[in-house]
Scaffold this motif. Structure first.
Motif, mmCIF file in Angstrom:
data_model
loop_
_atom_site.group_PDB
_atom_site.id
_atom_site.type_symbol
_atom_site.label_atom_id
_atom_site.label_comp_id
_atom_site.label_asym_id
_atom_site.label_seq_id
_atom_site.Cartn_x
_atom_site.Cartn_y
_atom_site.Cartn_z
ATOM 1 N N ASN A 12 37.118 41.677 36.412
ATOM 2 C CA ASN A 12 37.944 41.536 37.316
ATOM 3 C C ASN A 12 39.264 40.407 36.963
ATOM 4 O OD1 ASN A 12 39.563 40.854 39.724
ATOM 5 N ND2 ASN A 12 38.009 40.894 41.054
ATOM 6 N N ARG A 13 40.139 40.651 36.334
ATOM 7 C CA ARG A 13 41.222 39.712 36.031
ATOM 8 C C ARG A 13 41.544 38.738 36.955
ATOM 9 N NH1 ARG A 13 43.454 41.843 30.679
ATOM 10 N NH2 ARG A 13 42.351 43.487 30.024
ATOM 11 N N GLY A 14 41.471 39.122 38.127
ATOM 12 C CA GLY A 14 42.002 38.254 39.197
ATOM 13 C C GLY A 14 41.198 36.927 39.196
ATOM 14 N N TYR A 15 40.187 37.008 38.814
ATOM 15 C CA TYR A 15 39.243 35.645 38.414
ATOM 16 C C TYR A 15 39.608 34.944 37.379
ATOM 17 C CZ TYR A 15 36.291 37.438 42.244
ATOM 18 O OH TYR A 15 35.517 37.884 43.230
ATOM 19 N N TYR A 16 40.249 35.248 36.352
ATOM 20 C CA TYR A 16 40.429 34.664 35.248
ATOM 21 C C TYR A 16 41.009 33.242 35.282
ATOM 22 C CZ TYR A 16 39.193 38.911 32.243
ATOM 23 O OH TYR A 16 38.595 39.635 31.847
ATOM 24 N N PRO A 17 41.950 33.253 36.197
ATOM 25 C CA PRO A 17 42.730 31.869 36.445
ATOM 26 C C PRO A 17 41.864 30.796 36.793
ATOM 27 C CG PRO A 17 44.167 33.532 37.155
ATOM 28 C CD PRO A 17 42.737 34.281 36.706
ATOM 29 N N TYR A 18 40.870 31.123 37.464
ATOM 30 C CA TYR A 18 39.877 30.208 38.282
ATOM 31 C C TYR A 18 38.853 29.898 37.443
ATOM 32 C CZ TYR A 18 42.763 32.295 41.836
ATOM 33 O OH TYR A 18 43.902 32.457 42.601
ATOM 34 N N MET A 19 38.526 30.578 36.124
ATOM 35 C CA MET A 19 37.385 30.481 35.210
ATOM 36 C C MET A 19 37.632 29.171 34.465
ATOM 37 S SD MET A 19 36.512 34.229 34.066
ATOM 38 C CE MET A 19 36.026 35.584 35.065
ATOM 39 N N THR A 20 36.610 28.544 34.230
ATOM 40 C CA THR A 20 36.540 27.508 33.098
ATOM 41 C C THR A 20 36.501 28.242 31.955
ATOM 42 O OG1 THR A 20 34.283 27.079 33.087
ATOM 43 C CG2 THR A 20 35.176 25.668 34.744
ATOM 44 N N ALA A 21 36.730 27.618 30.593
ATOM 45 C CA ALA A 21 36.769 28.045 29.388
ATOM 46 C C ALA A 21 35.206 28.415 29.147
ATOM 47 C CB ALA A 21 37.156 27.396 28.447
ATOM 48 N N TYR A 45 30.283 27.031 37.303
ATOM 49 C CA TYR A 45 30.249 28.313 37.897
ATOM 50 C C TYR A 45 30.634 27.660 39.479
ATOM 51 C CZ TYR A 45 28.569 31.582 41.416
ATOM 52 O OH TYR A 45 28.496 32.414 42.545
ATOM 53 N N TYR A 46 30.449 26.393 39.776
ATOM 54 C CA TYR A 46 30.624 25.969 41.232
ATOM 55 C C TYR A 46 32.071 25.517 41.138
ATOM 56 C CZ TYR A 46 25.942 26.780 42.837
ATOM 57 O OH TYR A 46 25.032 27.390 43.393
ATOM 58 N N VAL A 47 32.839 25.215 40.044
ATOM 59 C CA VAL A 47 34.144 24.905 39.762
ATOM 60 C C VAL A 47 34.925 26.186 40.181
ATOM 61 C CG1 VAL A 47 35.902 24.389 38.267
ATOM 62 C CG2 VAL A 47 33.857 22.670 38.442
ATOM 63 N N MET A 48 34.312 27.304 39.359
ATOM 64 C CA MET A 48 35.278 28.555 39.457
ATOM 65 C C MET A 48 35.017 28.930 41.117
ATOM 66 S SD MET A 48 34.333 32.057 37.916
ATOM 67 C CE MET A 48 32.783 32.467 38.894
ATOM 68 N N VAL A 49 33.965 28.763 41.797
ATOM 69 C CA VAL A 49 33.821 29.255 43.153
ATOM 70 C C VAL A 49 34.652 28.419 44.083
ATOM 71 C CG1 VAL A 49 32.497 29.656 45.097
ATOM 72 C CG2 VAL A 49 31.647 30.511 42.772
ATOM 73 N N SER A 50 34.897 27.251 43.747
ATOM 74 C CA SER A 50 35.679 26.261 44.533
ATOM 75 C C SER A 50 37.201 26.830 44.096
ATOM 76 C CB SER A 50 35.135 24.952 44.130
ATOM 77 O OG SER A 50 36.029 23.963 44.710
ATOM 78 N N ASN A 51 37.345 26.827 43.165
ATOM 79 C CA ASN A 51 38.817 27.202 42.928
ATOM 80 C C ASN A 51 39.161 28.519 43.654
ATOM 81 O OD1 ASN A 51 39.200 24.926 41.261
ATOM 82 N ND2 ASN A 51 38.765 26.102 39.424
ATOM 83 N N ASN A 53 37.835 29.855 46.181
ATOM 84 C CA ASN A 53 37.921 29.490 47.663
ATOM 85 C C ASN A 53 39.123 28.828 47.990
ATOM 86 O OD1 ASN A 53 35.459 30.832 48.157
ATOM 87 N ND2 ASN A 53 34.220 29.057 48.172
ATOM 88 N N ALA A 54 39.561 27.934 47.134
ATOM 89 C CA ALA A 54 40.907 26.950 47.699
ATOM 90 C C ALA A 54 41.970 27.995 47.719
ATOM 91 C CB ALA A 54 40.658 26.038 46.631
ATOM 92 N N SER A 55 42.019 29.164 46.913
ATOM 93 C CA SER A 55 43.022 29.996 46.627
ATOM 94 C C SER A 55 42.984 31.063 47.984
ATOM 95 C CB SER A 55 43.132 30.734 45.522
ATOM 96 O OG SER A 55 42.127 31.634 45.108
ATOM 97 N N LEU A 56 42.110 31.443 48.477
ATOM 98 C CA LEU A 56 42.058 32.390 49.669
ATOM 99 C C LEU A 56 42.539 32.040 50.631
ATOM 100 C CD1 LEU A 56 38.043 33.636 48.924
ATOM 101 C CD2 LEU A 56 40.223 34.882 48.229
#
Length: 64
Positions: A12-21, A45-51, A53-56
């Motif tokens: 799911n490329r939609g998640y890419y902007p929110y993933m850490t390297a 992982y939790y940084v990604m989930v937080s990012n 959630n913040a965008s939703l």
């Protein structure tokens, strides 16, 4: 470490902007090796989930 599904996130490329390297690299390595899951650092992982959630829209949250 947290074990996450490769298909759910890497496909799911939609998640890419929110993933850490680190998350992206772990998912990519797992995908290339044919693994169904990847181990990622819990903090990343939790940084990604937080990012995510913040965008939703308000009132929505991502699930694990």
């Amino acid at each position: 470490m947290v074990e996450i599904e490769v298909d759910k996130y890497y496909s799911n490329r939609g998640y890419y902007p929110y993933m850490t390297a680190q998350v992206f690299d772990a998912l990519e390595a797992a995908y290339l090796s044919g693994a169904a899951t990847a181990l990622v650092p819990e903090t990343d992982y939790y940084v990604m989930v937080s990012n995510i959630n913040a965008s939703l829209c308000k009132g929505q949250t991502a699930t694990r």
